[in-house]
Design an enzyme around this catalytic site. Structure first.
Site, PDB file in Angstrom:
ATOM      1  N   CYS A 257       3.340  -1.102  -4.297  1.00  0.00           N
ATOM      2  CA  CYS A 257       3.723  -0.043  -3.351  1.00  0.00           C
ATOM      3  C   CYS A 257       4.228  -0.667  -2.057  1.00  0.00           C
ATOM      4  O   CYS A 257       5.378  -0.546  -1.691  1.00  0.00           O
ATOM      5  CB  CYS A 257       2.529   0.839  -2.993  1.00  0.00           C
TER       6      CYS A 257
HETATM    7  N1  SAJ Z   1      -3.153  -5.784   3.289  1.00  0.00           N
HETATM    8  C1  SAJ Z   1      -3.292  -6.646   4.383  1.00  0.00           C
HETATM    9  N2  SAJ Z   1      -3.855  -6.153   5.527  1.00  0.00           N
HETATM   10  C2  SAJ Z   1      -4.285  -4.866   5.619  1.00  0.00           C
HETATM   11  C3  SAJ Z   1      -4.137  -4.012   4.497  1.00  0.00           C
HETATM   12  C4  SAJ Z   1      -3.575  -4.487   3.341  1.00  0.00           C
HETATM   13  O1  SAJ Z   1      -2.914  -7.807   4.325  1.00  0.00           O
HETATM   14  O2  SAJ Z   1      -4.794  -4.477   6.673  1.00  0.00           O
HETATM   15  C5  SAJ Z   1      -2.511  -6.298   2.082  1.00  0.00           C
HETATM   16  C6  SAJ Z   1      -3.414  -6.263   0.878  1.00  0.00           C
HETATM   17  O3  SAJ Z   1      -4.133  -7.468   0.768  1.00  0.00           O
HETATM   18  C7  SAJ Z   1      -2.429  -6.092  -0.275  1.00  0.00           C
HETATM   19  C8  SAJ Z   1      -1.287  -5.311   0.337  1.00  0.00           C
HETATM   20  O4  SAJ Z   1      -1.425  -5.461   1.764  1.00  0.00           O
HETATM   21  O5  SAJ Z   1      -1.959  -7.324  -0.722  1.00  0.00           O
HETATM   22  C9  SAJ Z   1      -1.328  -3.827  -0.018  1.00  0.00           C
HETATM   23  O6  SAJ Z   1      -2.629  -3.414   0.252  1.00  0.00           O
HETATM   24  P1  SAJ Z   1      -3.046  -1.841   0.245  1.00  0.00           P
HETATM   25  O7  SAJ Z   1      -4.419  -1.772   0.819  1.00  0.00           O
HETATM   26  O8  SAJ Z   1      -2.004  -1.041   0.879  1.00  0.00           O
HETATM   27  O9  SAJ Z   1      -3.219  -1.534  -1.284  1.00  0.00           O
HETATM   28  P2  SAJ Z   1      -2.235  -0.865  -2.320  1.00  0.00           P
HETATM   29  O10 SAJ Z   1      -1.013  -1.647  -2.526  1.00  0.00           O
HETATM   30  O11 SAJ Z   1      -3.081  -0.560  -3.509  1.00  0.00           O
HETATM   31  O12 SAJ Z   1      -1.816   0.465  -1.593  1.00  0.00           O
HETATM   32  C10 SAJ Z   1      -2.326   1.674  -2.035  1.00  0.00           C
HETATM   33  C11 SAJ Z   1      -1.339   2.665  -1.546  1.00  0.00           C
HETATM   34  N3  SAJ Z   1      -1.574   3.906  -2.190  1.00  0.00           N
HETATM   35  C12 SAJ Z   1      -0.511   4.621  -2.592  1.00  0.00           C
HETATM   36  O13 SAJ Z   1       0.626   4.216  -2.477  1.00  0.00           O
HETATM   37  C13 SAJ Z   1      -0.822   5.911  -3.183  1.00  0.00           C
HETATM   38  C14 SAJ Z   1      -1.473   2.852  -0.054  1.00  0.00           C
HETATM   39  O14 SAJ Z   1      -0.698   3.981   0.354  1.00  0.00           O
HETATM   40  C15 SAJ Z   1      -2.901   3.082   0.327  1.00  0.00           C
HETATM   41  O15 SAJ Z   1      -3.000   3.299   1.733  1.00  0.00           O
HETATM   42  C16 SAJ Z   1      -3.675   1.850  -0.072  1.00  0.00           C
HETATM   43  O16 SAJ Z   1      -3.637   1.831  -1.511  1.00  0.00           O
HETATM   44  C17 SAJ Z   1      -5.115   1.902   0.400  1.00  0.00           C
HETATM   45  O17 SAJ Z   1      -5.335   2.451   1.510  1.00  0.00           O
HETATM   46  O18 SAJ Z   1      -5.953   1.314  -0.292  1.00  0.00           O
END
Ligand code: SAJ
Length: 426
Positions: A257
């Site tokens: 995403c």
């Molecule tokens: N990450 C960071 N720092 C942060 C947050 C995330 O480095 O503060 C990195 C994570 O390690 C990862 C990437 O970014 O590699 C994405 O992380 P993510 O927490 O956004 O996880 P995803 O990719 O599973 O995103 C999903 C998304 N859900 C949908 O698209 C429906 C996102 O919108 C959500 O906000 C996220 O999950 C969530 O909050 O867990």
């Protein structure tokens, strides 16, 4: 009513089973014979979905690769992938082929909902146009909505039922039907004025994340230089009870995403002669984090008079986020390739991931369980994903220098632990 879901992946399968659990007869349609065969055996290949595969739900659910099944459906949700092409442009081929099948089989008066993340305009232009050749019109001959998925893999708190669902319709009647459909499985449905607004809201959500992650990654690199611990600073700032939301530095961004969705938005912007500097800059910043981690690894090794070349380095965590087995787009992959290029002798350990393959085609050797004497054989250890299964105490006791890219060792104050976003001690 009979509901169909096209795309039996991490979005479509939970959605299909949620409708089945709510009492609908549901048909899951997928191109993959293997997925359909496994679903017919009641096998679950999406970790979060296990508890949804109840006997009751399965009794009302059938899986097929035959799109002709669409002819018997009153509503069809399209949950197919929207990746990027090799030159980072939207790849709507999965939507296009699903919609082509809809055109062939869709029952008059049926409702079609697109859930795949895409740029504003896709639903009204691409989907409606594909059904228009024989004069069919959205809002009259069939009904058309867009409703973004908010499935968060591994999230035990927010499930389909308690995650608000945004819905936009091609016409007011379309919207009405879309809202009625989702109200059967979601506590709060949020109607918006158009499919474009719904498409844009999703891109805003995820671009917001990507831009803020890039920003805190930059702040982390600044903190390295001004001898401030970024993790402590974020924690202090997060005590502000209003108007602040913490994001955390990391080795880069992974998953299907956050690295991709902003590119859908910047591509659409360019089409309107609007150049989004925010998105370009944040993509550059996030994509550069693996190099920053490798540079910091070299600095760490240099402190003990070693170079990356020929050093034995253990990478902990290949998944893109904690406690999931998904390593798509994971920054760990690039970090592995960069260190490999520099001649490091690499091993990885990730209890959740199997069969990892890097962009350069390497298949990292999975180190066995983490036992002390094996740990001592490494020149340094990189903590890239904070899986809760890791025995951090063991790693600290080994005394091996650790570069912690997630502040996983927050509770430990050992000289051997160095964090990104914190100046190298001594
Ligand atoms: N990450 C960071 N720092 C942060 C947050 C995330 O480095 O503060 C990195 C994570 O390690 C990862 C990437 O970014 O590699 C994405 O992380 P993510 O927490 O956004 O996880 P995803 O990719 O599973 O995103 C999903 C998304 N859900 C949908 O698209 C429906 C996102 O919108 C959500 O906000 C996220 O999950 C969530 O909050 O867990």
């Amino acid at each position: 009513a009979r509901i169909g879901v096209v795309g039996m992946g991490y979005v479509g399968l939970p959605l299909a089973l949620e409708f089945a659990g709510a009492g609908f007869a549901v048909t899951g349609i997928d191109l993959s014979e293997d997925k359909v065969a496994r679903l017919r055996r009641g096998e679950c290949y999406i970790p979060d979905v296990q508890e949804k595969m109840t006997a009751a739900a399965l009794a009302r659910f059938e899986a097929t690769t035959d799109f002709a099944a669409i002819a018997g459906l009153d509503a069809v949700c399209i949950c197919v992938p929207t990746p990027l092409t090799r030159n980072q442009e939207p790849d709507l081929s999965c939507i296009a082929s699903a919609v082509e099948q809809l055109g062939a089989y869709l029952k008059p008066g049926a409702l079609v909902v697109l859930e795949s993340t895409t740029y504003p305009g896709t639903t009204d232009e691409l989907v409606a146009a594909a059904l228009a050749p024989d004069g069919r019109q959205a809002g009259r001959d069939f009904f058309l909505c867009y409703s973004p998925e908010r499935v968060d893999p591994g999230n035990k708190t927010f499930r389909i039922r308690n995650t608000p669902k945004v819905v936009g319709g091609s016409t007011p009647r379309c919207l009405e039907l879309g809202v009625k459909l989702y109200e059967t499985i979601v506590e709060r449905v949020v109607p918006v004025s158009s499919t474009r607004a719904a498409e844009m809201s999703k891109l805003l959500e995820n671009t917001f994340r990507s831009v803020n992650i890039a920003f805190i990654n930059e702040i982390a690199q600044l903190c390295d230089r001004i001898e401030v611990n970024v993790w402590e600073v974020i924690q202090a700032a997060a005590t502000k009870p209003f108007g602040f939301m913490p994001f955390y530095p990391g080795p880069g961004i992974g998953g299907h995403c956050i690295p991709l969705d902003p590119m859908y938005l910047s591509w659409k912007a360019k089409g309107e002669n609007f150049f989004s500097r925010f998105i370009e800059l944040s993509q550059d910043l996030n994509r550069n984090m693996p190099r920053y981690v490798v540079q910091k690894t070299a600095d760490l090794l240099n402190r003990s008079g070693k170079s990356v070349k020929n050093s034995r380095i253990l990478l902990l965590g290949m998944a893109y986020k904690p406690d999931v087995g998904d390593w798509r787009e994971s920054p760990s992959l690039e970090i592995y390739d960069l260190l490999h290029e520099k001649g490091a002798r690499l091993a990885v350990h990730d209890p959740h991931c199997a069969g990892v393959r890097t962009e350069k085609g390497h298949r990292p050797e999975q180190a066995a369980e983490l036992d002390p004497h094996r740990l001592a054989s490494y020149d340094c250890i990189l903590l890239l994903t904070a899986h809760s299964a890791f025995d951090l105490g063991e790693i600290v006791r080994s005394g091996v220098p650790v570069l912690d890219t997630r502040n996983a060792f927050a509770g430990y104050d050992a000289a051997s632990i160095v964090r990104i976003g914190d100046a190298m001690p001594g």
